[in-house]
Design a protein around this motif. Structure first.
Motif: not given
Lengths: 112, 112
Positions: B38-66
């Motif tokens: 949640x950036x200042x003045x903005x709504x929540x933004x989904x960054x990553x989600x995971x359905x299991x160990x080692x499984x990561x889905x990225x929603x927004x390209x950026x310099x973050x990783x999960x």
């Protein structure tokens, strides 16, 4: 474009007054959630609505999902300072499976 | 009962420094895990989600990783923080895409 629009963006009410927050979707809603975030804290789940016309209440907060399932309203009766915070609606995004997205948020201030 | 933990609660980091935020869930198995910002003045933004160990889905390209090294552990990382990475980071868990998500207390990150 934002898929879940909330109105108003911010609201300042006197303690004891009633208020309504709206959440409008550009697509049919299959699950609509209301959350409250106290400033700087995590989200608190309030209610979930799934069926058109459904209405749920918790203490002094009532949420409705309209028949067409594209708009939900959150109504607070006799507001109290403890109701202050940011209210977020959220929805499932069935077209992409696991995603969940949030509305733009409504900041509520209750003046004692 | 289920509990979700996040740490640290607050963090101030210089631009270009690395980042590691941790989220752990207790009381449930094989949850879906989510990172939001949640950036200042903005709504929540989904960054990553995971359905299991080692499984990561990225929603927004950026310099973050999960990463999800264990069933109930979800880590958000960056090799070099940017000023725009400042915000409030929330971890959440849920039983699946149609289920309610429960949020952790959040981490307030300030990049200077």
């Amino acid at each position: 474009s934002q898929e879940l629009e909330q109105s108003p963006q911010s609201l300042i009410v006197q303690e004891g007054k009633n208020l309504t927050i709206n959440c409008t979707s550009s697509k049919t809603l299959y699950g609509l959630y209301w959350y409250k975030q106290k400033y700087g804290e995590g989200l608190i789940f309030l209610m979930m609505l799934q069926k058109g016309g459904e209405e749920k209440s918790h203490e002094k907060i009532t949420a409705k999902l309209d028949e067409k399932k594209q708009q939900s309203s959150l109504h607070i009766t006799a507001s109290q300072p403890s109701h202050a915070g940011i209210y977020l609606c959220g929805a499932d995004r069935l077209d992409t499976g696991n995603q969940f997205y949030f509305g733009t948020g409504t900041s509520l201030t209750v003046i004692p | 009962s289920q509990t979700i933990h996040q740490w640290p609660a607050t963090l101030v980091q210089p631009v270009g420094s690395p980042l590691s935020l941790e989220c752990t869930v207790e009381g449930t198995s094989n949850p879906n895990l989510y990172w939001y910002r949640q950036a200042a003045g903005r709504g929540l933004q989904l960054l990553f989600y995971s359905v299991g160990i080692g499984q990561i889905s990225s929603e927004v390209p950026q310099n973050l990783s999960a990463s999800r090294p264990q069933d109930r552990q979800f880590i958000l990382s960056s090799k070099k923080l940017l000023l725009s990475d400042s915000g409030f980071y929330l971890c959440a868990w849920g039983l699946g895409p149609k289920y309610t998500q429960y949020f952790g207390p959040g981490t307030r990150l300030t990049v200077l």
